[in-house]
Design a protein around this motif. Structure first.
Motif, PDB file in Angstrom:
ATOM      1  N   SER A 175      -7.572  23.322   0.241  1.00  0.00           N
ATOM      2  CA  SER A 175      -6.985  24.580  -0.247  1.00  0.00           C
ATOM      3  C   SER A 175      -5.509  24.723   0.113  1.00  0.00           C
ATOM      4  N   ILE A 176      -4.810  23.602   0.137  1.00  0.00           N
ATOM      5  CA  ILE A 176      -3.363  23.628   0.360  1.00  0.00           C
ATOM      6  C   ILE A 176      -2.720  23.474  -1.000  1.00  0.00           C
ATOM      7  N   GLY A 177      -1.798  24.336  -1.333  1.00  0.00           N
ATOM      8  CA  GLY A 177      -1.168  24.345  -2.647  1.00  0.00           C
ATOM      9  C   GLY A 177      -0.294  23.130  -2.906  1.00  0.00           C
ATOM     10  N   CYS A 178       0.475  23.214  -3.945  1.00  0.00           N
ATOM     11  CA  CYS A 178       1.327  22.117  -4.393  1.00  0.00           C
ATOM     12  C   CYS A 178       2.343  21.750  -3.311  1.00  0.00           C
ATOM     13  N   ALA A 179       2.407  20.472  -2.984  1.00  0.00           N
ATOM     14  CA  ALA A 179       3.330  20.001  -1.954  1.00  0.00           C
ATOM     15  C   ALA A 179       4.625  19.466  -2.552  1.00  0.00           C
ATOM     16  N   GLY A 180       4.750  19.514  -3.870  1.00  0.00           N
ATOM     17  CA  GLY A 180       5.996  19.099  -4.514  1.00  0.00           C
ATOM     18  C   GLY A 180       6.126  17.617  -4.776  1.00  0.00           C
ATOM     19  N   PHE A 181       5.007  16.886  -4.736  1.00  0.00           N
ATOM     20  CA  PHE A 181       5.066  15.450  -4.968  1.00  0.00           C
ATOM     21  C   PHE A 181       5.437  15.095  -6.404  1.00  0.00           C
ATOM     22  N   SER A 182       5.415  16.061  -7.297  1.00  0.00           N
ATOM     23  CA  SER A 182       5.749  15.770  -8.694  1.00  0.00           C
ATOM     24  C   SER A 182       7.198  15.304  -8.839  1.00  0.00           C
ATOM     25  N   VAL A 183       8.035  15.548  -7.837  1.00  0.00           N
ATOM     26  CA  VAL A 183       9.420  15.061  -7.898  1.00  0.00           C
ATOM     27  C   VAL A 183       9.470  13.532  -7.877  1.00  0.00           C
ATOM     28  N   LEU A 184       8.396  12.890  -7.427  1.00  0.00           N
ATOM     29  CA  LEU A 184       8.339  11.428  -7.386  1.00  0.00           C
ATOM     30  C   LEU A 184       7.923  10.817  -8.721  1.00  0.00           C
ATOM     31  N   ASP A 185       7.399  11.627  -9.644  1.00  0.00           N
ATOM     32  CA  ASP A 185       6.913  11.102 -10.926  1.00  0.00           C
ATOM     33  C   ASP A 185       7.942  10.259 -11.686  1.00  0.00           C
ATOM     34  N   PRO A 186       9.208  10.652 -11.763  1.00  0.00           N
ATOM     35  CA  PRO A 186      10.167   9.821 -12.497  1.00  0.00           C
ATOM     36  C   PRO A 186      10.353   8.424 -11.886  1.00  0.00           C
ATOM     37  N   PHE A 187       9.980   8.250 -10.631  1.00  0.00           N
ATOM     38  CA  PHE A 187      10.150   6.977  -9.938  1.00  0.00           C
ATOM     39  C   PHE A 187       8.859   6.160  -9.881  1.00  0.00           C
ATOM     40  N   ILE A 198       0.835  -1.210   0.000  1.00  0.00           N
ATOM     41  CA  ILE A 198       0.000   0.000   0.000  1.00  0.00           C
ATOM     42  C   ILE A 198       0.868   1.257   0.000  1.00  0.00           C
ATOM     43  N   SER A 199       1.977   1.247   0.728  1.00  0.00           N
ATOM     44  CA  SER A 199       2.883   2.404   0.729  1.00  0.00           C
ATOM     45  C   SER A 199       3.461   2.634  -0.659  1.00  0.00           C
ATOM     46  N   GLY A 200       3.865   1.574  -1.329  1.00  0.00           N
ATOM     47  CA  GLY A 200       4.370   1.702  -2.694  1.00  0.00           C
ATOM     48  C   GLY A 200       3.307   2.243  -3.633  1.00  0.00           C
ATOM     49  N   GLY A 201       2.074   1.756  -3.485  1.00  0.00           N
ATOM     50  CA  GLY A 201       0.974   2.267  -4.300  1.00  0.00           C
ATOM     51  C   GLY A 201       0.716   3.737  -4.032  1.00  0.00           C
ATOM     52  N   LEU A 202       0.797   4.128  -2.781  1.00  0.00           N
ATOM     53  CA  LEU A 202       0.599   5.529  -2.428  1.00  0.00           C
ATOM     54  C   LEU A 202       1.725   6.393  -2.976  1.00  0.00           C
ATOM     55  N   LEU A 203       2.960   5.929  -2.873  1.00  0.00           N
ATOM     56  CA  LEU A 203       4.088   6.682  -3.428  1.00  0.00           C
ATOM     57  C   LEU A 203       3.989   6.801  -4.946  1.00  0.00           C
ATOM     58  N   SER A 204       3.493   5.750  -5.603  1.00  0.00           N
ATOM     59  CA  SER A 204       3.386   5.799  -7.065  1.00  0.00           C
ATOM     60  C   SER A 204       2.294   6.749  -7.525  1.00  0.00           C
ATOM     61  N   SER A 205       1.377   7.081  -6.633  1.00  0.00           N
ATOM     62  CA  SER A 205       0.281   7.969  -7.014  1.00  0.00           C
ATOM     63  C   SER A 205       0.208   9.207  -6.127  1.00  0.00           C
ATOM     64  N   SER A 206       1.232   9.466  -5.318  1.00  0.00           N
ATOM     65  CA  SER A 206       1.175  10.566  -4.354  1.00  0.00           C
ATOM     66  C   SER A 206       0.946  11.907  -5.033  1.00  0.00           C
ATOM     67  N   CYS A 207       1.467  12.047  -6.257  1.00  0.00           N
ATOM     68  CA  CYS A 207       1.256  13.289  -6.996  1.00  0.00           C
ATOM     69  C   CYS A 207      -0.229  13.549  -7.184  1.00  0.00           C
ATOM     70  N   CYS A 208      -0.987  12.501  -7.264  1.00  0.00           N
ATOM     71  CA  CYS A 208      -2.427  12.675  -7.488  1.00  0.00           C
ATOM     72  C   CYS A 208      -3.235  12.545  -6.203  1.00  0.00           C
ATOM     73  N   VAL A 209      -3.150  11.408  -5.554  1.00  0.00           N
ATOM     74  CA  VAL A 209      -4.027  11.132  -4.420  1.00  0.00           C
ATOM     75  C   VAL A 209      -3.779  12.095  -3.261  1.00  0.00           C
ATOM     76  N   VAL A 210      -2.548  12.151  -2.795  1.00  0.00           N
ATOM     77  CA  VAL A 210      -2.235  13.019  -1.651  1.00  0.00           C
ATOM     78  C   VAL A 210      -2.463  14.486  -2.023  1.00  0.00           C
ATOM     79  N   GLN A 211      -2.013  14.885  -3.213  1.00  0.00           N
ATOM     80  CA  GLN A 211      -2.161  16.276  -3.625  1.00  0.00           C
ATOM     81  C   GLN A 211      -3.627  16.654  -3.816  1.00  0.00           C
TER      82      GLN A 211
END
Length: 161
Positions: free
Chosen positions: A36-48, A16-29
Motif C-alpha cells: 500500500s505504498i503509492g507511486c515511487a516515481g520509477f516511471s522516470v526510468l521508462d525512457p531509458f 541483474i541490476s540492469g534488468g531491475l532498472l529496466s523493469s523497476s517501474c513494474c517490479v519494484v512498484q
C-alpha cells in the motif's frame, strides 16, 4: 585487480541490476503497491528502458562468452540462473501491460463506461487502478490504457465512481 570469482559476481550483479532498472517501474512498484505504498516515481526510468536492457544483455553475454573462453563451459549453473532472472525482469513490463489490457469478452448485456484517469504514470499504477476497479460490485472486466490515461469498465449494472 579483481579475482576471477569477484569479476564473475560483479558481472552477475551488473546484469541483474540492469534488468531491475529496466523493469523497476513494474517490479519494484508492484512490490510497493502490495504494501500500500503509492507511486515511487520509477516511471522516470521508462525512457531509458532500452538502454538498461542493452547494458543488461551485453553484460550477460559478456559473462557467458568469458566463461566459454576460460573453459568453464557455455551454460554454467550461475549463468542459467542469472539468465532466467534477467529474462523474467525484462519481460515483466510487457506481462503487466497485457494484464492491464485484460481480455475482452463478447457478452452483449454489459454496460461499458470509459473514464479518464489522472496521475497514472506507469504500468504498475495502471495495475493498481485495474485491481481497484475490479473490486467494485458488478464489474466484469477492466481495461486500462496507460498511453490514453483511461480505463474502460464492463459491468452488469451502472458503476458509480
Amino acid at each position: 585487480m579483481a579475482s576471477s570469482s569477484q569479476h564473475g559476481l560483479l558481472t552477475y550483479a551488473a546484469a541483474i541490476s540492469g534488468g531491475l532498472l529496466s523493469s523497476s517501474c513494474c517490479v519494484v512498484q508492484l512490490v510497493l503497491n502490495y504494501f500500500s505504498i503509492g507511486c515511487a516515481g520509477f516511471s522516470v526510468l521508462d525512457p531509458f528502458r532500452n538502454t538498461f536492457l542493452s547494458i543488461t544483455y551485453g553484460t550477460l553475454f559478456y559473462k557467458v562468452w568469458r566463461d566459454q573462453t576460460l573453459g568453464r563451459g557455455l551454460l554454467t549453473r550461475e549463468n542459467a540462473i542469472t539468465s532466467l532472472i534477467v529474462l523474467a525482469l525484462s519481460v515483466s513490463p510487457t506481462v503487466v501491460r497485457s494484464i492491464n489490457h485484460g481480455r475482452l469478452s463478447s457478452e452483449g448485456d454489459l454496460i461499458v463506461k470509459r473514464v479518464e484517469i489522472t496521475g497514472m504514470n506507469c504500468e504498475s499504477c495502471a495495475n493498481s487502478v485495474r485491481n481497484g476497479m475490479m473490486k467494485l460490485p458488478g464489474v466484469e472486466q477492466v481495461r486500462v490504457e496507460l498511453k490514453d490515461k483511461s480505463v474502460t469498465i464492463w459491468s452488469k449494472r451502472e458503476v458509480s465512481l
